[in-house]
Scaffold this motif. Structure first.
Motif, PDB file in Angstrom:
ATOM      1  N   CYS B  80     -22.049  19.455 -11.569  1.00  0.00           N
ATOM      2  CA  CYS B  80     -22.007  18.169 -11.269  1.00  0.00           C
ATOM      3  C   CYS B  80     -22.246  17.309 -12.745  1.00  0.00           C
ATOM      4  O   CYS B  80     -22.270  16.089 -12.464  1.00  0.00           O
ATOM      5  CB  CYS B  80     -22.314  17.592 -10.105  1.00  0.00           C
ATOM      6  SG  CYS B  80     -21.440  18.546  -8.679  1.00  0.00           S
ATOM      7  N   ARG B  85     -15.896  12.702 -10.123  1.00  0.00           N
ATOM      8  CA  ARG B  85     -14.976  13.210  -9.103  1.00  0.00           C
ATOM      9  C   ARG B  85     -13.613  13.113  -9.705  1.00  0.00           C
ATOM     10  O   ARG B  85     -12.936  14.154  -9.382  1.00  0.00           O
ATOM     11  CB  ARG B  85     -15.138  12.247  -7.767  1.00  0.00           C
ATOM     12  CG  ARG B  85     -16.013  12.700  -6.792  1.00  0.00           C
ATOM     13  CD  ARG B  85     -16.390  11.381  -5.816  1.00  0.00           C
ATOM     14  NE  ARG B  85     -17.281  10.539  -6.105  1.00  0.00           N
ATOM     15  CZ  ARG B  85     -17.736   9.603  -5.417  1.00  0.00           C
ATOM     16  NH1 ARG B  85     -17.119   9.396  -4.299  1.00  0.00           N
ATOM     17  NH2 ARG B  85     -18.578   8.482  -5.986  1.00  0.00           N
ATOM     18  N   GLN B  89     -12.073  17.015  -9.942  1.00  0.00           N
ATOM     19  CA  GLN B  89     -10.819  17.250  -9.117  1.00  0.00           C
ATOM     20  C   GLN B  89      -9.665  17.837 -10.082  1.00  0.00           C
ATOM     21  O   GLN B  89      -8.912  18.591  -9.660  1.00  0.00           O
ATOM     22  CB  GLN B  89     -10.061  16.039  -8.363  1.00  0.00           C
ATOM     23  CG  GLN B  89     -11.143  15.535  -7.188  1.00  0.00           C
ATOM     24  CD  GLN B  89     -10.943  14.340  -6.357  1.00  0.00           C
ATOM     25  OE1 GLN B  89     -10.083  14.514  -5.242  1.00  0.00           O
ATOM     26  NE2 GLN B  89     -10.955  13.201  -7.135  1.00  0.00           N
ATOM     27  N   VAL B 125     -21.596  13.506  -8.019  1.00  0.00           N
ATOM     28  CA  VAL B 125     -21.584  14.058  -6.756  1.00  0.00           C
ATOM     29  C   VAL B 125     -22.710  15.288  -6.896  1.00  0.00           C
ATOM     30  O   VAL B 125     -23.124  15.270  -8.220  1.00  0.00           O
ATOM     31  CB  VAL B 125     -20.452  14.990  -6.298  1.00  0.00           C
ATOM     32  CG1 VAL B 125     -19.678  13.634  -5.627  1.00  0.00           C
ATOM     33  CG2 VAL B 125     -19.653  15.647  -7.212  1.00  0.00           C
ATOM     34  N   GLN B 129     -21.861  18.004  -1.687  1.00  0.00           N
ATOM     35  CA  GLN B 129     -20.785  17.117  -1.701  1.00  0.00           C
ATOM     36  C   GLN B 129     -19.360  17.717  -2.563  1.00  0.00           C
ATOM     37  O   GLN B 129     -18.510  17.574  -2.260  1.00  0.00           O
ATOM     38  CB  GLN B 129     -21.134  15.739  -2.573  1.00  0.00           C
ATOM     39  CG  GLN B 129     -22.508  15.042  -1.575  1.00  0.00           C
ATOM     40  CD  GLN B 129     -22.999  14.232  -2.534  1.00  0.00           C
ATOM     41  OE1 GLN B 129     -22.902  14.167  -3.766  1.00  0.00           O
ATOM     42  NE2 GLN B 129     -23.491  13.021  -1.806  1.00  0.00           N
ATOM     43  N   ARG B 132     -17.743  20.176  -0.288  1.00  0.00           N
ATOM     44  CA  ARG B 132     -16.852  19.218   0.673  1.00  0.00           C
ATOM     45  C   ARG B 132     -15.573  18.845  -0.064  1.00  0.00           C
ATOM     46  O   ARG B 132     -14.583  18.754   0.358  1.00  0.00           O
ATOM     47  CB  ARG B 132     -17.571  18.380   1.344  1.00  0.00           C
ATOM     48  CG  ARG B 132     -18.726  18.730   2.479  1.00  0.00           C
ATOM     49  CD  ARG B 132     -19.287  17.621   3.065  1.00  0.00           C
ATOM     50  NE  ARG B 132     -20.339  18.412   3.891  1.00  0.00           N
ATOM     51  CZ  ARG B 132     -19.925  18.365   5.396  1.00  0.00           C
ATOM     52  NH1 ARG B 132     -19.045  17.850   5.790  1.00  0.00           N
ATOM     53  NH2 ARG B 132     -20.968  18.816   6.116  1.00  0.00           N
ATOM     54  N   LEU B 133     -15.779  18.366  -1.453  1.00  0.00           N
ATOM     55  CA  LEU B 133     -14.623  17.670  -2.139  1.00  0.00           C
ATOM     56  C   LEU B 133     -13.836  19.096  -2.165  1.00  0.00           C
ATOM     57  O   LEU B 133     -12.551  18.623  -2.263  1.00  0.00           O
ATOM     58  CB  LEU B 133     -15.081  17.448  -3.507  1.00  0.00           C
ATOM     59  CG  LEU B 133     -14.337  17.070  -4.324  1.00  0.00           C
ATOM     60  CD1 LEU B 133     -13.584  15.924  -4.033  1.00  0.00           C
ATOM     61  CD2 LEU B 133     -14.926  16.468  -5.765  1.00  0.00           C
ATOM     62  N   THR B 136     -11.885  19.301   0.982  1.00  0.00           N
ATOM     63  CA  THR B 136     -10.913  18.268   1.079  1.00  0.00           C
ATOM     64  C   THR B 136      -9.446  18.317   0.192  1.00  0.00           C
ATOM     65  O   THR B 136      -8.428  18.086   0.761  1.00  0.00           O
ATOM     66  CB  THR B 136     -11.825  16.967   0.504  1.00  0.00           C
ATOM     67  OG1 THR B 136     -12.753  16.733   1.319  1.00  0.00           O
ATOM     68  CG2 THR B 136     -10.580  15.702   0.633  1.00  0.00           C
ATOM     69  N   ASP B 142      -6.897  14.178  -1.557  1.00  0.00           N
ATOM     70  CA  ASP B 142      -8.143  13.843  -2.747  1.00  0.00           C
ATOM     71  C   ASP B 142      -9.147  13.259  -2.143  1.00  0.00           C
ATOM     72  O   ASP B 142      -9.234  12.720  -0.983  1.00  0.00           O
ATOM     73  CB  ASP B 142      -7.229  12.957  -4.122  1.00  0.00           C
ATOM     74  CG  ASP B 142      -7.147  11.698  -3.872  1.00  0.00           C
ATOM     75  OD1 ASP B 142      -7.529  11.252  -2.971  1.00  0.00           O
ATOM     76  OD2 ASP B 142      -6.492  11.257  -4.781  1.00  0.00           O
ATOM     77  N   ALA B 143     -10.206  12.923  -3.176  1.00  0.00           N
ATOM     78  CA  ALA B 143     -11.430  12.382  -2.613  1.00  0.00           C
ATOM     79  C   ALA B 143     -11.419  11.003  -2.209  1.00  0.00           C
ATOM     80  O   ALA B 143     -12.055  10.576  -1.404  1.00  0.00           O
ATOM     81  CB  ALA B 143     -12.556  12.400  -3.662  1.00  0.00           C
TER      82      ALA B 143
END
Lengths: 228, 300
Positions: B80, B85, B89, B125, B129, B132-133, B136, B142-143
């Motif tokens: 990260c 984000r 992604q 993040v 996190q 979890r992203l 998701t 998406d976030a």
């Protein structure tokens, strides 16, 4: 308070070079307390610049000095309006907010920063200041036992320590405490470790797009601010 | 259906062996390709590191594509530190579209320990996190909660530090990663089994696979350097002393011996689900370690 550091004299000399008459302007609040831009420092800097000129045998500037109560409030800047008329530049020893207040109050005036604005922090011991707040706009000190992970963890992460911590110190420096170890210890002392076990979703960075503005509620405005 | 070949292997119950390769600084990828060739048949998956130690390199995702092209099973290490984000992604969707379906979610070392200390650290993040992203994205969102046109699927893992000197906060973080959906853990390097046994007594209550991290030391000097400069690594004095007994130029041999002994110990005691071998720059010796560890085990 806002912590600043005075720029090196040679950098200040280079900045003021094009301007003959310079007002060295101190600020009576944060920068006075952190010994970098108050009345005393204004006077020291005045002497240092004069001495440097004498040594270089090139006297090309005249200086005046003044320290206002707060450079970030326009009402205090009104007090230097006359002096400002007689100089070519103002060398501000206030934080970046003070220097910009001058630029806004005196649209025709050259403003030079005499300090680097470093951070918001507190004095830890004589001559040592530590950063404590990044003004992230989303305070979570309740969840972290009053220790800010955004500021004091080098990665600003929210769900506990990374694996880089050793001896309670940060991977960045053996001198720097790991914020998350401090948070763990203090939450344990307070009987609140459940707060560390909670999952915290990614931060809302919405407050970051700059500049930010806060509007006081009408009731506060009616009372008349807090100048003093 | 399994999300990847590696996920299938995770669920097979067999003792797993993963290793890692570090992409080069520059575009000469011949050595990287050579290492992948050397390792792809010997291990269950190959991690590709993501600017390890915050040193700028050829990208992890590029390395994973090479592993795929050469017929291996890649694990994308994703930190990260360098991407927000949006970028994380995008890279995850790209990875999935090219068959890179295993991700190791890491917070990432601090910028300060690497070779670009003046760049902007991101950390939008962190590891829990990011896990979890990923979940998701799998859900089709998406976030920001927008619908995706086609959602990816990943087998996701994380890291844990079983021999951290202040273990409790690390275990809290571990549990958050489990709750966030981590299926496997590749641990920080372990150098002795006592603390790892304690960790496994605790960790075995969770329904996740644990692969013990084995760092192959090349000398006592390297061990001392790692203690001083590599985030989180704690090489015990006994291991440094043992490395120091090696004749000049034979340090790596001693390091291999120690690694083999650890792997054998783990396997014999059935301590965890496998090992993750980190040879840091000596990737070529990994097949030898695997062969020795498994062969000697067979003889006992």
């Amino acid at each position: 308070m806002i912590i600043v550091e005075q720029k090196p004299v040679d950098e200040i000399q280079r900045m003021i070079a094009p301007y003959e008459r310079v007002l060295i302007l101190g600020c009576g609040t944060c920068v006075t307390v952190c010994n970098a831009g108050g009345e005393r420092e204004v006077s020291f800097l005045h002497d240092a610049l004069l001495l440097a000129e004498v040594e270089s045998k090139e006297i090309s500037h005249t200086f005046v000095e003044h320290t206002v109560k707060r450079q970030c409030d326009e009402e205090f800047l009104d007090l230097i309006a006359e002096e400002a008329n007689d100089v070519d530049a103002i060398l501000s020893l206030a934080c970046g907010i003070g220097a910009q207040s001058i630029a806004e109050r005196f649209p025709e005036m050259v403003v030079l920063p005499g300090v680097n604005t470093s951070f918001m922090g507190m004095a830890k011991q004589w001559g040592v200041w530590d950063e404590r707040c990044t003004a992230c706009g989303d305070c979570r000190l309740d969840d972290t036992a009053g220790i800010c992970p955004i500021t004091r963890c080098t990665k600003g992460i929210l769900n506990g320590p990374c694996a880089g911590t050793k001896n309670g110190k940060c991977e960045v420096s053996p001198e720097m405490d790991c914020a998350w170890i401090l948070i763990y210890q203090r939450l344990e002392r307070l009987g609140q470790l459940d707060k560390m076990r909670r999952y915290y979703p990614p931060r809302n960075f919405r407050p970051i797009p700059r500049p930010r503005r806060i509007m006081a509620s009408p009731s506060i405005v009616a009372v008349g601010g807090s100048h003093g | 259906m399994a999300k990847s070949l590696f996920e299938e292997k995770l669920n097979s119950g067999k003792f797993l062996i993963t290793t890692e390769v570090g992409p080069p600084k520059g575009v000469d990828i011949e050595e990287l390709k050579h290492h992948i060739d050397l390792l792809k048949e010997k291990v269950d998956a190959i991690n590709v590191t993501d600017h390890q130690s915050s040193v700028m390199r050829y990208p992890s995702l590029g390395g994973c594509l090479l592993v795929k092209e050469q017929g291996g099973e890649p694990i994308l290490q994703m930190t990260c530190r360098d991407r927000n984000r949006m970028a994380l992604q995008a890279d995850l969707m790209f990875a999935h579209s090219r068959g890179v379906n295993n991700v190791l979610a890491l917070t990432g070392d601090s910028i300060d320990v690497g070779d670009h200390p003046n760049v902007k650290p991101v950390f939008d993040v962190e590891s829990a996190q990011l896990l979890r992203l990923i979940r998701t994205l799998e859900s089709g969102k998406d976030a920001a909660g927008n619908d995706l046109k086609g959602s990816p699927e990943f087998c996701i893992g994380a890291s844990v530090h079983p021999s951290a000197d202040f273990i409790e906060p690390q275990l809290i973080k571990f549990e958050k990663k489990v709750a966030a959906g981590a299926q496997f853990f590749q641990t920080q390097g372990i150098f002795e089994l006592a603390s790892f046994r304690r960790f496994m007594q605790y960790a075995s209550q969770f329904n996740v696979k644990i692969l013990a991290g084995i760092i192959v030391m090349a000398s006592a000097g390297m061990a001392r350097y790692m203690n001083k400069s590599v985030p989180g690594i704690i090489v015990p004095q006994e291991v440094i002393d043992e490395l120091a007994t090696a004749e000049k130029g034979k340090g790596l041999q001693k390091g291999i011996e120690i690694a083999v002994r650890l792997i054998r110990g783990i396997k014999e005691e059935n301590l965890c689900d496998g090992v993750h071998i980190m040879a840091v720059g000596n990737e070529g010796i990994v097949p030898e370690i695997i062969e020795a560890a498994l062969m000697e085990h067979a003889q006992t």
